[in-house]
Motif scaffolding. Structure first.
Motif, short mmCIF file in Angstrom:
data_model
loop_
_atom_site.label_atom_id
_atom_site.label_comp_id
_atom_site.label_asym_id
_atom_site.label_seq_id
_atom_site.Cartn_x
_atom_site.Cartn_y
_atom_site.Cartn_z
N VAL A 1 -9.94 -21.02 -0.79
CA VAL A 1 -9.30 -19.72 -1.69
C VAL A 1 -8.28 -20.14 -1.76
N PRO A 2 -7.75 -19.95 -2.81
CA PRO A 2 -6.43 -19.99 -4.14
C PRO A 2 -4.57 -19.59 -2.89
N SER A 3 -4.28 -20.48 -3.41
CA SER A 3 -3.08 -20.93 -2.39
C SER A 3 -1.52 -19.47 -2.72
N LEU A 4 -2.02 -19.32 -0.90
CA LEU A 4 -0.61 -17.90 -1.20
C LEU A 4 -1.16 -16.63 -1.77
N PHE A 5 -2.36 -16.72 -1.97
CA PHE A 5 -2.65 -15.33 -2.60
C PHE A 5 -2.91 -14.06 -2.06
N LEU A 6 -2.72 -13.95 -0.87
CA LEU A 6 -2.59 -13.08 -0.07
C LEU A 6 -0.99 -12.37 0.24
N GLN A 7 -0.13 -13.12 0.23
CA GLN A 7 1.15 -12.89 0.18
C GLN A 7 1.90 -12.31 -0.28
N PRO A 8 1.42 -11.90 -2.16
CA PRO A 8 2.08 -11.35 -2.48
C PRO A 8 1.23 -9.64 -2.38
N LEU A 9 -0.03 -9.47 -1.61
CA LEU A 9 -0.51 -7.96 -1.95
C LEU A 9 -0.10 -7.82 -0.03
N ILE A 10 0.27 -8.95 1.06
CA ILE A 10 0.74 -8.08 2.36
C ILE A 10 2.33 -7.80 1.90
N GLU A 11 3.23 -8.53 1.00
CA GLU A 11 4.70 -8.32 0.59
C GLU A 11 4.44 -6.59 0.15
N ASN A 12 3.32 -6.23 -0.95
CA ASN A 12 3.54 -5.54 -1.25
C ASN A 12 3.17 -3.88 -0.34
N SER A 13 2.25 -4.44 0.53
CA SER A 13 2.11 -2.85 1.52
C SER A 13 3.15 -2.81 2.51
N ILE A 14 3.96 -3.66 3.34
CA ILE A 14 5.03 -3.34 3.92
C ILE A 14 6.16 -2.88 2.70
N LYS A 15 6.79 -2.94 1.25
CA LYS A 15 6.79 -2.46 0.73
C LYS A 15 7.46 -1.08 0.33
N TYR A 16 5.77 -1.06 0.29
CA TYR A 16 5.70 0.68 -0.62
C TYR A 16 4.59 1.61 1.29
N ALA A 17 4.78 0.59 1.87
CA ALA A 17 3.85 1.66 3.28
C ALA A 17 4.52 0.94 4.56
N ILE A 18 5.08 -0.02 5.29
CA ILE A 18 5.93 0.24 5.94
C ILE A 18 6.62 0.79 6.40
N ALA A 19 7.87 0.14 5.32
CA ALA A 19 9.01 0.37 5.03
C ALA A 19 9.32 2.28 4.83
N LYS A 20 8.49 2.49 4.22
CA LYS A 20 8.76 4.02 4.41
C LYS A 20 8.73 4.94 5.29
N LEU A 21 8.12 3.98 6.72
CA LEU A 21 7.45 5.30 7.58
C LEU A 21 8.62 4.90 8.85
N GLU A 22 9.02 5.51 9.45
CA GLU A 22 10.50 5.14 10.89
C GLU A 22 10.28 4.84 11.59
N GLU A 23 8.48 5.26 11.93
CA GLU A 23 8.11 4.38 13.09
C GLU A 23 7.54 3.25 13.05
N GLY A 24 7.16 2.68 11.92
CA GLY A 24 5.98 1.18 11.53
C GLY A 24 4.97 1.57 10.87
N GLY A 25 4.31 0.21 11.18
CA GLY A 25 3.09 0.52 10.98
C GLY A 25 2.38 -0.52 11.17
N GLU A 26 0.84 -0.38 11.18
CA GLU A 26 -0.42 -1.14 11.35
C GLU A 26 -1.27 -1.71 9.28
#
Length: 360
Positions: free
Chosen positions: A257-282
């Protein structure tokens, strides 16, 4: 026996390639001439005459090579005129040498008063010289076309590599800014141990990034290892609020696979999903092989997005569009990038790329 590597070396050395073709061509001429003479000539001395004739042709065409190289860039009309004149002059000299060989060795020459024979003999040899010239120019033009094609491919490859590097390195400052900002915040609130831990993880992640070229592919197992370094950094920020589930089949772990191609997708999920939930997320990451494709799915249980999903790639930040552009640059049309709503809530990204196995 000449191997493929030796053939390539021979073809790359233009001067050596010419002499090999020159020797092989005139040897072939002598062989054909000898086979044709078996029907009416049986004396062994005739073989020597054939060899001397071929040798004369060999020597007379060598000056033509250097002449043609000097006039290569001349106008077409001048080029054709010089080729015709040089070919007929060489053929005439060859005909005289041929007749002298017959007279001195074979004791059977042709008197000067038989001028029609000289003309016919020179004309026949003129056709041979013209054929030699045609082959020379044909091979030369073919080599030039190959050189131009190679240069075009190299230019395309360099542009392609530059594009991939630009796309990959575009992400590093973005990620670095977020991480350093978090470390700075930890220092301000006197969380020095956490800041130091986060800095150590950042150092390891950046080392991995520098050690892996953007244009190269790595096993998915190594990509997951790098991803865990990034997630360890984020877990320092989010503590127990961030949960990650990874499910990768054994076969998928060896896929390239291309190197580090998953990291920006995970970062996107953390920024727009996990960070907005007070109880956190998965966040869940899964990968498996389906036929000749590697399927990678990244899903979160965040609040989702109010924007239309079909427009989210263009408006959802650098992570989504950058990953799509990298995949397109690497695989052309042989990839799939699908963004959809996750059930019961959240977002889901599905990537499909050609399955390429790590060499044993």
């Amino acid at each position: 026996m000449i191997t493929l590597g030796r053939w390539k070396t021979l073809l790359d050395d233009r001067n050596r390639f010419f002499w090999v073709l020159q020797a092989a061509g005139w040897s072939g001429y002598a062989l054909v001439h000898y086979i044709g003479s078996l029907m009416h000539e049986m004396r062994s001395i005739y073989i020597l005459i054939i060899l001397l004739g071929a040798y004369a042709g060999f020597l007379l065409t060598v000056p033509l090579r250097y002449l043609y190289r000097r006039i290569w860039d001349q106008p077409p009309w001048l080029l054709v005129s010089v080729v015709l004149s040089a070919a007929y002059l060489s053929a005439s000299v060859w005909a005289v040498i041929d007749n002298a060989t017959y007279w001195e060795i074979y004791k059977f020459g042709f008197r000067p008063d038989n001028e029609w024979f000289y003309f016919k003999n020179a004309l026949a040899k003129f056709y041979i010289m013209l054929s030699w010239s045609g082959l020379y120019f044909g091979i030369k033009y073919y080599q030039m076309l190959q050189d131009e094609k190679q240069k075009a491919l190299m230019a395309t490859s360099m542009a392609h590599q530059a594009q991939l590097k630009m796309l990959r390195y575009q992400l590093n400052p973005h990620f670095l800014f977020n991480t350093l900002n978090a470390i700075s915040t930890l220092i301000l609130i006197k969380e020095n141990d956490l800041a130091n831990k986060m800095m150590d993880k950042l150092s390891l992640f950046l080392r991995f990034s520098l050690d892996n070229e953007p244009i190269k592919k790595i096993p998915l197992a190594r990509e997951i290892d790098a991803l865990m370094l990034y997630l360890d950094i984020e877990k320092v920020r989010f503590d127990e609020r961030l949960q990650v589930n990874i499910s990768v089949s054994d076969e998928a772990q060896q896929a390239l696979v291309p190197s580090l191609f998953l990291q920006p997708l995970i970062e996107n999920s953390i920024k727009y999903a996990i960070a907005k939930l007070e109880e956190g997320g998965e966040i869940s990451i899964s990968a498996q092989r389906e036929g000749e494709e590697l399927v990678v799915v990244i899903a979160d249980n965040g609040p989702g997005c109010k924007k239309p999903v079909e427009n989210l790639i263009e408006t959802g930040g650098v992570g989504l569009s950058n990953t799509r552009d990298r995949l397109q640059a690497l695989y052309g049309k042989r990839y799939s990038f699908t963004l959809a709503e996750n059930e019961p809530h959240g977002m889901r990204v599905e990537l499909r790329i050609p399955f390429e196995q790590v060499d044993a």
